[in-house]
Design an enzyme around this catalytic site. Structure first.
Site: not given
Length: 354
Positions: A227, A235, A244, A270
């Protein structure tokens, strides 16, 4: 009451048009008490197409002038084999050249992962006259064309070849466009659209098969659940496009660090997962640490700024779960250890605990 959209007799509503010119005789007009001119348009669903207002039908519009490329007459047909069964169903193999060996061994030209297929199971050959033949190479479970077990037999487009008890291949003669379409359909069903690594559905099916195989043949197996730490903050700070890009670069880096026989997939958001075949816990920990260190050293440039990310990893090997445990228990244990790694400070590997 009839549906007005089927009968095309639709209710109209007056729309005031200030200082409008005198309408043509064919245009519906109604006069209000103020004496203003009102034009009427049909009530219908909103549309960006102007022909909804004008009433112009698609069949009435002129054809868009587009330069048409004349198809080439020298399009090359080629032979293909499409896998019809198993978790890789839909995979397409191009049969180029004179002959191809099909089997489970790494030396095979067309590699098929199935316990019922021999390492060198069969051969597809094209003779000088352009005809194709399939030949069994002394396989344990046999090669079949239709319902008949064969040694050597000619094959034609549409024939189905069975290798062992459950692998079926469809032989076809296709052009480049059809082959490319088949490949794209297979890719879209097994790959994640953003990162182009395998998707969760494919991983789940593959994990079930690998656990069953490892239990049956006493083979080592490990799962790594990974992770990206603090991904929401990335973000929020840099935007979703930057997020992304981080996912694409991280997945590409992990793909470079695993072996050909291992499987990397996007598990969700993620989170990533690695299926490490024939790998015990010690070697899996080494792999996890190598990935963790490599990702932490990865420099990612976003809008002339550099950022670095870290990963937390939960690891579980097959002996960690009960003998009757399967893929669900294995991935659940890796998930528990992933959250323990995050709770212990992130950017670490956890391979112990429940």
């Amino acid at each position: 009451m009839k549906d007005p959209f089927k009968t095309r007799k639709m209710q109209t509503v007056p729309i005031p048009v200030p200082h409008a010119p005198e309408p043509a005789p064919s245009t519906p007009v109604s006069s209000g008490s103020s004496g203003g001119t009102r034009a009427s348009i049909p009530i219908g669903p909103p549309s960006s197409e102007s022909n909804w207002i004008t009433g112009e039908m698609a069949a009435d519009r002129a054809t868009d002038p587009v330069l048409t490329v004349v198809p080439s007459a020298d399009g090359k047909d080629r032979a293909t084999l499409t896998l019809m069964t198993g978790i890789n169903a839909g995979q397409v193999f191009a049969v180029d050249g004179t002959e191809h060996v099909i089997g489970r061994g790494t030396e095979a030209d067309l590699w098929i992962e199935d316990g019922g297929v021999s390492r060198r199971h069969a051969r597809i050959a094209c003779r000088s006259d352009g005809r194709y033949f399939v030949e069994d190479l002394g396989s344990t479970n046999g090669t079949f064309l239709g319902s008949q077990r064969i040694e050597t037999c000619e094959i034609r487009g549409g024939d189905r070849i069975q290798l062992g008890p459950q692998v079926i291949l469809r032989f076809a003669i296709t052009d480049d466009a059809e082959e490319e379409l088949q490949r794209r359909l297979y890719e879209s069903s097994t790959r994640d659209a953003l990162t182009r690594i395998y998707n969760r559905k494919y991983f789940t099916e593959r994990l079930t098969a690998e656990v069953a195989y490892s239990r049956r043949h006493k083979v080592k197996l490990a799962v790594l659940l990974l992770d990206v730490d603090d991904f929401k903050q990335i973000n929020d700070t840099y935007g979703h496009l930057a997020g992304d890009m981080v996912l694409r670069l991280v997945s590409a880096q992990m793909q470079r660090l695993i072996r050909v026989e291992d499987l990397l997939a996007r598990y969700g958001g993620e989170e990533f997962v690695i299926l490490a075949r024939s790998t015990g816990k010690t070697d899996a920990i080494r792999l996890a640490e190598r990935i963790r260190e490599s990702i932490s050293e990865l420099e990612i440039t976003v809008d002339d700024r550099s950022l670095r990310v870290t990963m937390s990893i939960g690891l579980a090997s097959l002996p960690d779960v009960a003998p009757e445990g399967g893929s669900t228990e294995l991935i659940a244990l890796a998930d528990t250890r992933l959250y323990k790694a995050k709770g212990d400070g992130k950017n670490r590997v956890c391979s112990e605990g429940e």
